[in-house]
Design a protein around this motif. Structure first.
Motif, mmCIF file in Angstrom:
data_model
loop_
_atom_site.group_PDB
_atom_site.id
_atom_site.type_symbol
_atom_site.label_atom_id
_atom_site.label_comp_id
_atom_site.label_asym_id
_atom_site.label_seq_id
_atom_site.Cartn_x
_atom_site.Cartn_y
_atom_site.Cartn_z
ATOM 1 N N GLY A 238 17.052 34.426 76.607
ATOM 2 C CA GLY A 238 17.925 33.797 75.645
ATOM 3 C C GLY A 238 18.041 34.678 74.412
ATOM 4 O O GLY A 238 17.588 35.825 74.405
ATOM 5 N N ARG A 239 18.620 34.131 73.349
ATOM 6 C CA ARG A 239 18.805 34.928 72.144
ATOM 7 C C ARG A 239 17.463 35.379 71.567
ATOM 8 O O ARG A 239 17.295 36.532 71.185
ATOM 9 C CB ARG A 239 19.569 34.106 71.105
ATOM 10 N N ALA A 240 16.497 34.471 71.499
ATOM 11 C CA ALA A 240 15.194 34.810 70.936
ATOM 12 C C ALA A 240 14.465 35.831 71.810
ATOM 13 O O ALA A 240 13.838 36.772 71.307
ATOM 14 C CB ALA A 240 14.339 33.554 70.781
ATOM 15 N N GLU A 241 14.558 35.643 73.134
ATOM 16 C CA GLU A 241 13.886 36.569 74.046
ATOM 17 C C GLU A 241 14.508 37.964 73.967
ATOM 18 O O GLU A 241 13.808 38.979 74.021
ATOM 19 C CB GLU A 241 13.961 36.050 75.477
ATOM 20 N N LEU A 242 15.813 38.023 73.815
ATOM 21 C CA LEU A 242 16.486 39.310 73.697
ATOM 22 C C LEU A 242 16.099 39.995 72.389
ATOM 23 O O LEU A 242 15.889 41.217 72.351
ATOM 24 C CB LEU A 242 17.999 39.114 73.771
ATOM 25 N N ALA A 243 15.960 39.205 71.326
ATOM 26 C CA ALA A 243 15.529 39.767 70.040
ATOM 27 C C ALA A 243 14.108 40.312 70.144
ATOM 28 O O ALA A 243 13.791 41.376 69.595
ATOM 29 C CB ALA A 243 15.615 38.699 68.955
ATOM 30 N N GLY A 244 13.242 39.594 70.859
ATOM 31 C CA GLY A 244 11.880 40.076 71.056
ATOM 32 C C GLY A 244 11.842 41.363 71.854
ATOM 33 O O GLY A 244 11.036 42.259 71.578
ATOM 34 N N VAL B 298 8.913 44.926 80.483
ATOM 35 C CA VAL B 298 9.106 44.319 81.801
ATOM 36 C C VAL B 298 9.779 42.962 81.618
ATOM 37 O O VAL B 298 9.328 42.135 80.821
ATOM 38 C CB VAL B 298 7.762 44.146 82.537
ATOM 39 N N VAL B 299 10.859 42.735 82.358
ATOM 40 C CA VAL B 299 11.543 41.443 82.354
ATOM 41 C C VAL B 299 11.547 40.932 83.788
ATOM 42 O O VAL B 299 12.077 41.591 84.692
ATOM 43 C CB VAL B 299 12.988 41.563 81.825
ATOM 44 N N GLY B 300 10.940 39.760 84.016
ATOM 45 C CA GLY B 300 10.791 39.254 85.372
ATOM 46 C C GLY B 300 11.260 37.823 85.536
ATOM 47 O O GLY B 300 11.717 37.170 84.583
ATOM 48 N N TYR B 301 11.134 37.333 86.758
ATOM 49 C CA TYR B 301 11.584 35.984 87.119
ATOM 50 C C TYR B 301 10.769 34.921 86.391
ATOM 51 O O TYR B 301 11.287 33.965 85.848
ATOM 52 C CB TYR B 301 11.487 35.828 88.637
ATOM 53 N N GLU B 302 9.451 35.097 86.384
ATOM 54 C CA GLU B 302 8.566 34.220 85.633
ATOM 55 C C GLU B 302 7.260 34.968 85.378
ATOM 56 O O GLU B 302 6.959 35.949 86.053
ATOM 57 C CB GLU B 302 8.340 32.887 86.350
ATOM 58 N N PRO B 303 6.480 34.559 84.359
ATOM 59 C CA PRO B 303 5.382 35.387 83.878
ATOM 60 C C PRO B 303 4.271 35.666 84.873
ATOM 61 O O PRO B 303 3.661 36.738 84.830
ATOM 62 C CB PRO B 303 4.841 34.593 82.671
ATOM 63 N N LEU B 304 3.961 34.724 85.758
ATOM 64 C CA LEU B 304 2.746 34.844 86.547
ATOM 65 C C LEU B 304 2.907 35.613 87.846
ATOM 66 O O LEU B 304 1.919 35.975 88.476
ATOM 67 C CB LEU B 304 2.178 33.455 86.847
ATOM 68 N N ALA C 249 8.352 39.850 79.518
ATOM 69 C CA ALA C 249 9.090 38.593 79.398
ATOM 70 C C ALA C 249 9.282 37.998 80.783
ATOM 71 O O ALA C 249 9.572 38.720 81.741
ATOM 72 C CB ALA C 249 10.457 38.825 78.741
ATOM 73 N N GLY C 250 9.115 36.689 80.886
ATOM 74 C CA GLY C 250 9.319 36.008 82.150
ATOM 75 C C GLY C 250 10.308 34.870 81.990
ATOM 76 O O GLY C 250 10.246 34.123 81.004
ATOM 77 N N GLY C 251 11.230 34.723 82.921
ATOM 78 C CA GLY C 251 12.220 33.669 82.849
ATOM 79 C C GLY C 251 13.541 34.181 82.298
ATOM 80 O O GLY C 251 13.755 35.374 82.143
ATOM 81 N N ARG C 252 14.442 33.242 82.008
ATOM 82 C CA ARG C 252 15.780 33.604 81.557
ATOM 83 C C ARG C 252 15.757 34.107 80.117
ATOM 84 O O ARG C 252 15.181 33.475 79.237
ATOM 85 C CB ARG C 252 16.712 32.397 81.666
#
Length: 444
Positions: free
Chosen positions: A108-114, A76-82, A103-106
């Motif tokens: 980035g490279r690290a978030e995409l890797a996760g 799940v990828v959303g606007y923000e976590p809560l 994942a919540g928020g924009r």
């Protein structure tokens, strides 16, 4: 006879049932080991052949659900976590998915890797209420498109941005399916469209992609992920009974809890959940199970202060044996006693987490006080002596130290004939038969 075959291809066993569509009666049932190592159709065909043997029926419709190969892995990828990410997580669980990443928020490279590292089968992309913020949703869709992310995406965010983002993802070669916003406005959770879209993607992209069968026949037969079918069965049963109910399904790797609550004044006012309330919910406890996850049961029970140190040591040894041999079968009274105890602890901890909101992300938890029926499911309960199975549910209903208000008048029952999945599979095409089947075997 006017019958249908309902089958669940599980991670270990494939269960098949023959249901009379005129009266909702269970005609016959059988099971066979799931043949994941070769072709799951071998085990499915064997189970169906055993269930239909001697009935003289041919060319009957098949309704199949599957959790083989690990089921459906959802990120799940959303606007923000809560808020939107949490809303998306709840919807994903209700769709029968194992939510492996949030994942919540924009991105980035690290978030995409996760996200990649989580190895999801499907990504649920959400964000913004309808008419609200669209920047984060647009950013995340753009990142996925530029990264040539080939995992199917269900886009269920801000309606104002949806069409443009669908075109963006599709142009980049990302398989994309659009659904209505899971959170159209603050406090309003709308799971049904996204749940249907996730089911569609599961059937179209995931089942065939898991290489569980060599040909296309298995993919054509499967209609839902098993937890999705079970939740549908729970919903049908709740509607037939006209009240709240809960189900705890103790499996080898996970323990799932389902609950259907009646919407009331809790749905509004100061205590309202910002991410919305999912009145028909499912949670998955991946550390609680009878085989692969048995050591997790002992650890969790100790953390919940359900074990004495002496009992913890003995159960830890029993759990280790089960984790090392998923095909383990108790051979004597001591092993059967350990089996009962691990099952009772798994069910108790799972329902605690579900009711307290730890598993659903609901601040106020889930109010199970009006639950009229507590259903136990899973092989450990179906194959146990009736008294042993009843004892597992009794432990849940007597959990006064669990930090959640107990049901005031719940009747315990075990899904001995494994009809919840069958009822869910039949619900769309044969709603009367589905309701009759569930009411007859579980409704009392």
């Amino acid at each position: 006879m006017n019958v249908a075959v309902c089958a669940d291809v599980g991670s270990t066993y494939t269960k098949a049932a023959v249901v009379d569509l005129d009266g909702g009666r269970l005609v016959a049932a059988a099971s066979a080991p799931t043949t994941v190592g070769s072709d799951v159709l071998h085990g499915l065909d064997a189970a169906v052949a055993a269930a239909t043997a001697g009935l003289g029926v041919r060319d009957v419709p098949w309704y199949v659900c599957s959790s083989a190969g690990g089921g459906l892995r959802l990120a799940v990828v959303g606007y923000e976590p809560l808020v939107t990410a949490q809303a998306g997580r709840r919807v994903g669980l209700s769709a029968g998915a194992n939510v492996v990443h949030v994942a919540g928020g924009r991105l980035g490279r690290a978030e995409l890797a996760g996200l990649r590292a989580a190895r999801p089968d499907v990504v649920l992309l959400v964000g913004g209420t309808d008419g609200g913020d669209a920047e984060t949703l647009t950013h995340n869709a753009t990142r996925l498109a530029r990264a040539r992310f080939r995992v199917p995406v269900v886009l269920a965010g801000n309606a104002d941005a949806r069409d443009g983002l669908r075109a963006l993802l599709a142009a980049a070669g990302v398989p994309v399916t659009v659904a209505d916003n899971v959170l159209p406005r603050i406090g309003v959770l709308a799971p049904a469209p996204a749940r249907a879209a996730i089911r569609e993607v599961f059937l179209r992209h995931v089942i065939g992609g898991k290489k569980l069968s060599r040909g296309a026949r298995f993919a054509r037969l499967v209609r839902a992920a098993t937890p999705d079918a079970v939740l549908t069965g729970v919903e049908v049963l709740a509607d037939a009974l006209g009240g709240d109910l809960a189900v705890v399904d103790v499996g080898g790797a996970t323990t799932d809890v389902y609950s259907v609550l009646t919407p009331d004044e809790r749905d509004s006012g100061p205590g309202q959940e910002v991410a919305g309330t999912l009145w028909r919910a499912r949670t998955v406890e991946g550390d609680l199970g009878m085989r692969w996850s048995a050591p997790g049961v002992v650890r969790a029970a100790a953390e919940e202060r359900l074990l004495t140190p002496g009992e913890q040591d003995g159960l830890a040894a029993a759990a280790a044996v089960r984790a090392a041999d998923p095909g383990f079968l108790p051979a004597d009274a001591a092993e059967r006693a350990a089996e009962r105890r691990i099952a009772a602890l798994a069910a108790t901890v799972a329902v605690r987490r579900h009711a307290r909101g730890a598993a659903t992300g609901e601040r106020a938890g889930r109010d199970l006080r009006d639950v009229r029926l507590m259903v136990g499911s899973g092989g450990v309960l179906r194959h146990a002596d009736p008294g042993d199975a009843a004892g597992v549910l009794a432990a849940v209903l007597a959990d006064h130290a669990g930090g959640w208000p107990l049901p005031r008048a719940a009747r315990p029952v075990v899904d001995v004939d494994y009809v919840l999945a069958a009822g869910g599979l039949l619900a769309a095409d044969h709603p009367r038969a589905a309701a009759a089947l569930l009411h007859r075997h579980l409704g009392g």
